[in-house]
Every structure is written in structure tokens, then in C-alpha cells.
Design an enzyme around this catalytic site. Sequence first.
Site, short mmCIF file in Angstrom:
data_model
loop_
_atom_site.label_atom_id
_atom_site.label_comp_id
_atom_site.label_asym_id
_atom_site.label_seq_id
_atom_site.Cartn_x
_atom_site.Cartn_y
_atom_site.Cartn_z
NE ARG A 66 -4.04 -1.79 1.77
CZ ARG A 66 -4.21 -2.76 2.59
NH1 ARG A 66 -3.47 -2.96 3.57
NH2 ARG A 66 -5.29 -3.74 2.37
CE LYS A 172 4.32 -21.82 11.34
NZ LYS A 172 4.09 -20.73 12.39
CG HIS A 202 11.07 -21.69 9.85
ND1 HIS A 202 9.86 -21.99 10.36
CD2 HIS A 202 12.04 -21.79 10.69
CE1 HIS A 202 10.04 -21.72 11.79
NE2 HIS A 202 11.41 -21.68 11.92
CD GLU A 240 9.64 -20.73 20.16
OE1 GLU A 240 10.28 -20.02 19.50
OE2 GLU A 240 8.49 -21.02 19.98
CG ASP A 259 2.96 -20.65 16.32
OD1 ASP A 259 2.93 -20.12 15.23
OD2 ASP A 259 3.76 -20.62 17.04
CG HIS A 264 7.68 -25.99 12.90
ND1 HIS A 264 7.42 -25.52 11.64
CD2 HIS A 264 7.48 -24.56 13.62
CE1 HIS A 264 7.24 -24.39 11.51
NE2 HIS A 264 7.40 -23.72 12.52
CE LYS A 362 5.70 -19.09 20.85
NZ LYS A 362 6.54 -19.26 19.53
C1 BG6 Z 1 7.13 -20.13 13.98
C2 BG6 Z 1 6.05 -20.03 15.02
O1 BG6 Z 1 6.84 -21.04 12.85
O2 BG6 Z 1 8.59 -20.78 14.51
C3 BG6 Z 1 6.87 -19.03 16.18
O3 BG6 Z 1 5.23 -19.46 14.41
C4 BG6 Z 1 8.27 -19.74 16.64
O4 BG6 Z 1 5.81 -19.08 17.12
C5 BG6 Z 1 9.13 -19.95 15.65
O5 BG6 Z 1 8.75 -18.73 17.36
C6 BG6 Z 1 10.35 -20.90 15.96
O6 BG6 Z 1 11.31 -20.89 14.88
P1 BG6 Z 1 12.62 -21.37 15.17
O7 BG6 Z 1 13.34 -21.59 13.94
O8 BG6 Z 1 13.35 -20.16 15.97
O9 BG6 Z 1 12.78 -22.67 16.08
#
Ligand code: BG6
Length: 510
Positions: A66, A172, A202, A240, A259, A264, A362
Site C-alpha cells: 500500500r 502458515k 521452515h 522456546e 502454531d 513443525h 513459550k
Molecule cells: C514459527 C512460529 O513457525 O517458528 C513461532 O510461528 C516460533 O511461534 C518459530 O517462535 C520458531 O522458529 P525457530 O526456527 O526459531 O525454532
Amino acid sequence: MTDNRTWVNPLRDVQDKRLPRIAGPSGMVIFGVTGDLARRKLLPAIYDLANRGLLPAGFTLIGYGRRSWSKREFEDYVYEAVSGGARTKMREHVWERLAEGMHFVEGNFDDEGFDRLSAMLAEMDVTRGTGGNWAYYLSVPPDYFSDVCHQLERSGMAEAEGDSWRRVIIEKPFGHDQETARELNQLVNAVFPEESVFRIDHYLGKETVQNILALRFANQLFDPLWSAHYVDHVQITMAEDIGLGGRAGYYDGIGAARDVMQNHLIQLLALVAMEEPVSFSPTELQAEKVKVLRATRPSYPLSTTTARGQYTAGWQGSHHVKGLREEEGFDPESTTETFAACTLEINSRRWAGVPFYLRTGKRLGRRVTEIALVFKEAPHQPFGEGQTRALGQNAVVIRIQPDEGVLMRFGSKVPGSTMEVRDVNMDFSYSEAFTEASPEAYERLILDALLDESSLFPTNEEVELSWAILDPILEYWADHGRPEDYAAGTWGPISADRMLERDGRTWRRP
Ligand code: BG6
């Protein structure tokens, strides 16, 4: 399904320096280029790829959004993102060459904006030699996928001519449950055929995740042990230490299971548990993942085989941190879980009777992602009383991050005149064994998408199957009140410990 893609072995490619994997003439349009993901990950990854010489000379990057940015303003924005996030050095001549191919097109989801974009692509095909090959990165919330796909189709940008290609890369969340995932897949597949859709998880771009395949299928050592005959249970942990300050918009109402568990963690489970694929071609690899996902389901009763929690204020090291409900933007009554754990079983000859415990959270004790295969005890111990007091169960632990590597735990004699056996660790560390730096996950995945190598991208079927595994758990939780509190800096709610204690087991303390 036919497999007409280039056959590429993702493992060999990483190691074989004789095969430089350089993308052919192409460009990328990023929708949502001013967002957090683009700034922190995508733009730095694109620069790093350019810096490693893996992008074509005329590579063209188009931001769409935008803002009424000039080319120069867009370049400045990208420069700032790259300086903050790139892993390779800033090199003037690489930057300048990349910047030459950067443009910004102003627009929202209306016809005029997309017509301008279409004209820009046509111009770039002539001036930069992009050859009609375009990847569209949808770094926007899924609510906008429909508008973007519709506009790409209407403006003729979804369709490639001749030998050129058009691909779409999506992030996602792929839906909220199986039904919405299916709707989303249908929506995207109505415009782009499945082989042109690259869904990013990822974790699959991480070297250590790909190493699961190397460890399992390049060695003779592990496979004979990799089954219910020897494995007692498997623990998959993604912990995390970070909190959710600043992410309320995305996270509140989504929670830990949606999430990261749906994507993952379940992908890690698939790679650890699947059978050997015939080859590492996308079709073969995905077929094995699909097979194992089809055989996976939650253990029941869910009241004792799952756990969920929400962090409250606590101490993270020497810092006092807020609880989720005090974090900016979160509903003070929020019932979103920040910790999720579940027990899954795989109904196959290899895994029958072996629980797979998954947990993620988390604000836990520390950041660590690992997969631990914990072995059964030896059927007989010819030792005297007390001699094996300090002997636990053998384990193979694949450490995804940090301290990437593989650890084996087994018993060894304690030096001395008595026969005493104690656990020891044998530790392989990536950083000590290799001098080569691992590419960042997004670098690998963006390059693969440009090269049409889809092995590391989950298919629509995988996504729908992983929701099918999770849906009963999510439905159960939705009907059973709020998550249990746990203090920040701990290892999650008490119910998570009970979940394993009931089975006579404990979580590893990584
Ligand atoms: C993401 C999540 O896909 O992966 C996040 O949405 C998470 O909540 C992140 O913090 C963690 O990725 P990595 O590569 O730091 O383990």
C-alpha cells in the site's frame, strides 16, 4: 500423480560442491513485504543467496503493497532489513547488482494495482531477462490469499507461457483445522496447480532436520534399532524461552498446537517415523510421509494423554517477565495455550505400542528443539545390586537447535575397582565436525522454490492429514475450560509431567 520435476537428491546437493545449485532466470514478487517475516527473514535470505552467487544475474525483486514508495525508498527499506538480518557480509557490488533489480509497486487488492504489477513483470521480462519466470511469495495473512490468488488469475499473472513458470509460495497458518485447511487448499489450487504451490515449513529448511534423513538412511548403525523392538518411546520437544509480546495479533486465539505442532512437530515426527523412501524425489519422499501420517492418531483418553498450559509471570534467568495475559494486545481473559503436549501413536508394524510424546511451549526453561529416541532397558542385567543405580535408558537424541548435533547416551563402567555402571554421553556436534556454515532455512527454501525442488515443502495432503491428527485434541480442549497456568522459566504445566508419569516415564531435561 506424475512426477515431472527435476530429480534432485536434497542430501547430495548439500554436500556435492560439483553441483552448484544456481537458480535460472527469474524474479520474485513479495506480497506483505513490509511485514515482520519479510523484514526479518525473506529479504536477508535473498541477499545471502545473491551473496553466495546462487541467484541469476538478472534476479528481480518486486515489493507490492500500500505504501507509495519510490524505487529508492524500497531499496532503502530492503537495505535496512538486510543489514539487520543477513548472515553474510555486506558487499557493495553484490548489493548494487541486487538493488538494480528491485522495484516497488503500489497497490492493494484492486484491479488497478494488479494491472500495474502485471505491466511491471512484462517490462522486467524484457529489461532484466526474467524470462516470464515468477515466484509469488504470499507473506500475508491467509485471509488475503483469496484476493491475491483471484487477482493474479484475473490479471493473467498466474498463467505461464511456453516454458516459463509461475509459482506461489505460501506461509502458515494453513487453516485452523482440517476443514478450513481443505478450503484453503482448494482456493489456492483453483488458481495454481499443486506442483506450483510451495508451502513453507521452515523447519524442513533446517540442515539438522534434513540430517534426520542422512542419519537414518545413510547408515547401517541405526536402522535395526529404529522400531518398537528396541525403542521404548520417542520425545519430540520444541521449547522456546521467548514470550509472545508483540505477537498478539497473530497468536491470540491460535495457540501453541496450531502454531507449531500442526506443522513443525508433526513434520519432525513424519521424518523420524517414516519408512525409507525409494528416492528423495518429492513424490517418493512425500508418499512416505503421507503413509506415516495416515497411520498416526492421538492416544486416548485425551484427558490424560494431552496437556496444555499458559505462562504466567516468572523469571527467565535474571529477568522478571510478564504472563501472557499481561502481554500487550492479549485479551486479559485469553484462553490461548502457550504450551501444548500430546501423545500420538502410529499404527504400523514398526511403531505399534511406541508412544510419541510431543511438547512445545513459550517461556520455557531454555530454547531447544530435539528428538529423543529412548530405548528399552536391556532384557537382562548381570550386575550386582546397586551397580546400575546410575544407569538410565539408552537414548539417541537428534538435536535440531541450538548446539546442532546427535547425542548417544549409554551406560559405561565407572573407573575403579568395583563394577559400577553409569550413563555417559557421546556427542557429535555439527559446529565441531564441519567448517562449512549451514545456510539459513529460508535461504534453502527460497532457492529450492526457484529451482522447482519441492522435496522440502509439505503437500496439501500432508497439511490436511496433520490437521486430522490434531483436530480431536483441539476439539477436546475447546470443550474443557482454560489451560493450566505455569510460571515463565519452568518446563510447563504439571499436567505435562503427569502425562508421562502415568506411563512410568519422565521428560528429558534438555
Ligand atoms: C514459527 C512460529 O513457525 O517458528 C513461532 O510461528 C516460533 O511461534 C518459530 O517462535 C520458531 O522458529 P525457530 O526456527 O526459531 O525454532
